[in-house]
Design a protein around this motif. Structure first.
Motif, short mmCIF file in Angstrom:
data_model
loop_
_atom_site.label_atom_id
_atom_site.label_comp_id
_atom_site.label_asym_id
_atom_site.label_seq_id
_atom_site.Cartn_x
_atom_site.Cartn_y
_atom_site.Cartn_z
N LYS A 86 -8.83 2.53 9.66
CA LYS A 86 -7.40 2.45 9.98
C LYS A 86 -6.81 1.27 9.23
N ILE A 87 -5.53 1.39 8.91
CA ILE A 87 -4.83 0.34 8.17
C ILE A 87 -4.50 -0.81 9.11
N VAL A 88 -4.75 -2.05 8.65
CA VAL A 88 -4.38 -3.23 9.42
C VAL A 88 -3.45 -4.16 8.62
N GLY A 89 -3.19 -3.82 7.36
CA GLY A 89 -2.28 -4.64 6.55
C GLY A 89 -2.19 -4.14 5.13
N GLY A 90 -1.35 -4.82 4.36
CA GLY A 90 -1.20 -4.49 2.95
C GLY A 90 -0.17 -3.41 2.70
N GLN A 91 -0.08 -3.00 1.44
CA GLN A 91 0.88 -1.97 1.02
C GLN A 91 0.24 -1.17 -0.10
N LEU A 92 0.42 0.16 -0.05
CA LEU A 92 -0.13 1.01 -1.10
C LEU A 92 0.39 0.57 -2.46
N THR A 93 -0.55 0.31 -3.37
CA THR A 93 -0.22 -0.19 -4.69
C THR A 93 -1.13 0.47 -5.71
N GLU A 94 -0.55 1.02 -6.78
CA GLU A 94 -1.37 1.54 -7.86
C GLU A 94 -2.14 0.38 -8.49
N THR A 95 -3.37 0.67 -8.93
CA THR A 95 -4.22 -0.36 -9.51
C THR A 95 -4.77 0.13 -10.84
N ASN A 96 -5.60 -0.69 -11.46
CA ASN A 96 -6.23 -0.26 -12.71
C ASN A 96 -7.28 0.83 -12.47
N GLU A 97 -7.63 1.09 -11.21
CA GLU A 97 -8.60 2.14 -10.88
C GLU A 97 -7.95 3.41 -10.34
N THR A 98 -6.75 3.31 -9.79
CA THR A 98 -6.08 4.46 -9.18
C THR A 98 -4.69 4.64 -9.76
#
Length: 144
Positions: A86-98
């Motif tokens: 389950k999500i507990v923090g952060g924000q969906l962010t594109e990365t060098n892997e995705t």
């Protein structure tokens, strides 16, 4: 990654939202849709590796809820430990892997991911499912 006389251990986090959907990431290297995860570092414990891999690939901080399956790629000698998270923090962010993300239903998982990777997500989406133990060849499930 083939290791003579050895195995590689990977972890994946199947993140489930409040609507019962799972998050799939589209890999930049091959375009495949999978749950976020990757290979553990040699000196890394399982939980630390899971949290690191999920955050590196999604920007999200998660909490593992349950181990949902153990999967072995018989061709490459990779053992994968998959966790419902389950999500507990952060924000969906594109990365060098995705390069993309999608919240998906069980039917969408089946149509987007190969059998060997879809089953990991489907097992994790079933909260009443005991941890699965499965083998595959990298694409298709193999009989035990």
């Amino acid at each position: 990654m083939t290791r003579p006389n050895g195995h590689s251990v990977s972890v994946a986090g199947v993140i489930i939202d409040d609507q019962g959907r799972a998050l799939l990431t589209q890999r930049r290297d091959n375009g495949h849709w999978e749950a976020p995860g990757g290979v553990l570092e040699l000196d890394e414990d399982i939980t630390t590796g899971l949290l690191r891999e999920v955050e590196e690939e999604t920007g999200l901080q998660v909490e593992p809820v349950a181990l949902t399956g153990v999967y072995k790629n018989m061709t490459q000698g990779i053992v994968a430990l998959v966790f419902r998270c389950k999500i507990v923090g952060g924000q969906l962010t594109e990365t060098n892997e995705t390069r993309a993300f999608r919240w998906v239903t069980t039917d969408e998982v089946r149509s987007m991911a190969s059998e060997a990777f879809a089953v990991r997500v489907l097992d994790a989406m079933d909260a009443n499912h005991a941890p699965a133990v499965r083998q595959h060849d990298g694409v298709h499930l193999l009989s035990a």
